[in-house]
Design a protein around this motif. Structure first.
Motif, PDB file in Angstrom:
ATOM      1  N   THR A 269       0.833  -1.209   0.000  1.00 40.99           N
ATOM      2  CA  THR A 269       0.000   0.000   0.000  1.00 40.99           C
ATOM      3  C   THR A 269       0.867   1.258   0.000  1.00 40.99           C
TER       4      THR A 269
ATOM      5  N   GLY B 150       1.098   3.963  -3.012  1.00 42.79           N
ATOM      6  CA  GLY B 150       0.776   5.331  -2.618  1.00 42.79           C
ATOM      7  C   GLY B 150       1.909   6.289  -2.906  1.00 42.79           C
TER       8      GLY B 150
ATOM      9  N   LEU C 250       6.114   9.175   2.055  1.00 38.33           N
ATOM     10  CA  LEU C 250       5.707   7.823   1.665  1.00 38.33           C
ATOM     11  C   LEU C 250       6.887   7.022   1.124  1.00 38.33           C
TER      12      LEU C 250
ATOM     13  N   GLY D 203      -3.487   0.681  -1.796  1.00 40.68           N
ATOM     14  CA  GLY D 203      -2.474   1.721  -1.865  1.00 40.68           C
ATOM     15  C   GLY D 203      -2.902   2.889  -2.727  1.00 40.68           C
TER      16      GLY D 203
ATOM     17  N   GLN E 273      -5.228   4.851  -0.557  1.00 42.70           N
ATOM     18  CA  GLN E 273      -4.481   5.577   0.469  1.00 42.70           C
ATOM     19  C   GLN E 273      -3.670   6.718  -0.130  1.00 42.70           C
ATOM     20  N   GLY E 274      -3.080   6.493  -1.294  1.00 45.67           N
ATOM     21  CA  GLY E 274      -2.309   7.551  -1.931  1.00 45.67           C
ATOM     22  C   GLY E 274      -3.174   8.758  -2.258  1.00 45.67           C
TER      23      GLY E 274
END
Length: 299
Positions: free
Chosen positions: A41, A45, A196, A230, A233-234
């Motif tokens: 993830t 992201g 990140l 991901g 979430q990104g």
């Protein structure tokens, strides 16, 4: 479009993205280890957010002072090898519907940090909202005993709640640092993207063998679920940083606080096989989100 409207839009996108990611993580960790799922993830992201940052903010990226990367490293270390990992572990232990409401504690921890280190003083609305958050989350915690579980199962659930709270505390500390970074050191997408990337690299150093084993042993569809999480979430992280960079910041928290409610709705639709919902859980989540909104209005 005004800064306020843009902040509201970005905050809602962030709330929806975090909720969608929590649901996908819950599905993914049925087959993938928590650490490996977290890495995928974060990797996706980072590619999404940093890619957008390099396109939009390339001149600012070239002009970053060396100290900015130290801040990015600190933010990445706190958020991804630590906070995101323990939060995802909490989701695997107690479910997305029960772990996600614990994010309501983030502004409570942020307030405590502000009082301790910045000399801030809460007003009446903040003072009223904080007990509401705690009361609501107490109801969420009490739902753990509604299924007649044995002592061992209860101890696992208690560990899940503890990890969810630890994740909220670490994210709150990261957010305090992020506000400092966003006020003059770096554009929001650049800060989010590099945090990140650096956090994902740190996590890979720790769990590289698990990642290699997952590529060799796991069916691609399970890795794909984590990668889609991901993407969610990104988008959420980038949107949250964009929202926090626009005044007034106080409009962001109430909208972003709706993420647990969106998670409950999505869990009811997609996770009926994995998670049981009840009115105590819904009521506790509503009360805790109400406390966050009340505190934000007084902030």
């Amino acid at each position: 479009m005004s800064d306020t409207n843009l902040a509201l839009i970005f905050a809602f996108i962030a709330a929806t993205g975090f909720a969608g990611a929590a649901i996908l993580i819950r599905i993914g960790v049925e087959h993938v280890s928590v650490a490996t799922a977290t890495f995928y993830t974060v990797l996706v992201g980072a590619a999404l957010v940093l890619g957008a940052a390099l396109v939009i903010n390339w001149p600012e990226v070239k002009a970053l002072p060396p100290v900015a990367f130290a801040w990015f490293a600190l933010m990445g270390a706190m958020a991804y090898p630590v906070a995101r990992l323990v939060s995802n572990k909490a989701i695997s232990l107690i479910g997305a519907a029960r772990a996600t409401p614990m994010s309501a504690l983030q502004p409570v921890f942020a307030l405590a940090l502000g009082i301790s280190f910045l000399g801030e003083r809460p007003n009446m609305l903040v003072s009223l909202g904080t007990p509401l958050v705690v009361a609501g989350l107490l109801l969420v915690f009490l739902t753990a005993s509604n299924n007649g579980t044995v002592n061992r199962a209860m101890s696992v659930k208690n560990l899940g709640y503890f990890l969810a709270v630890a994740g909220a505390a670490t994210f709150a500390t990261r957010d305090v640092i992020s506000r400092h970074v966003l006020t003059g050191i770096s554009p929001p997408l650049v800060a989010a993207g590099f945090a990140l990337l650096i956090g994902g690299a740190m996590l890979l150093v720790i769990i590289h063998r698990q990642v290699l084993n997952s590529i060799r042993d796991l069916p691609p569809k399970y890795i794909a679920i984590c990668c889609v999480a991901g993407i969610f979430q990104g988008i959420a992280i980038g949107s949250l940083f964009l929202a926090l960079s626009r005044p007034p910041v106080r409009v962001v928290s109430p909208i972003n606080a709706s993420s647990p409610l969106i998670t409950l709705a999505l869990a009811h639709i997609f996770l009926r096989r994995l998670e049981s919902l009840n009115w105590t859980l819904v009521l506790g989540t509503l009360i805790s989100v109400g406390g966050v909104v009340l505190g934000a209005e007084g902030g």
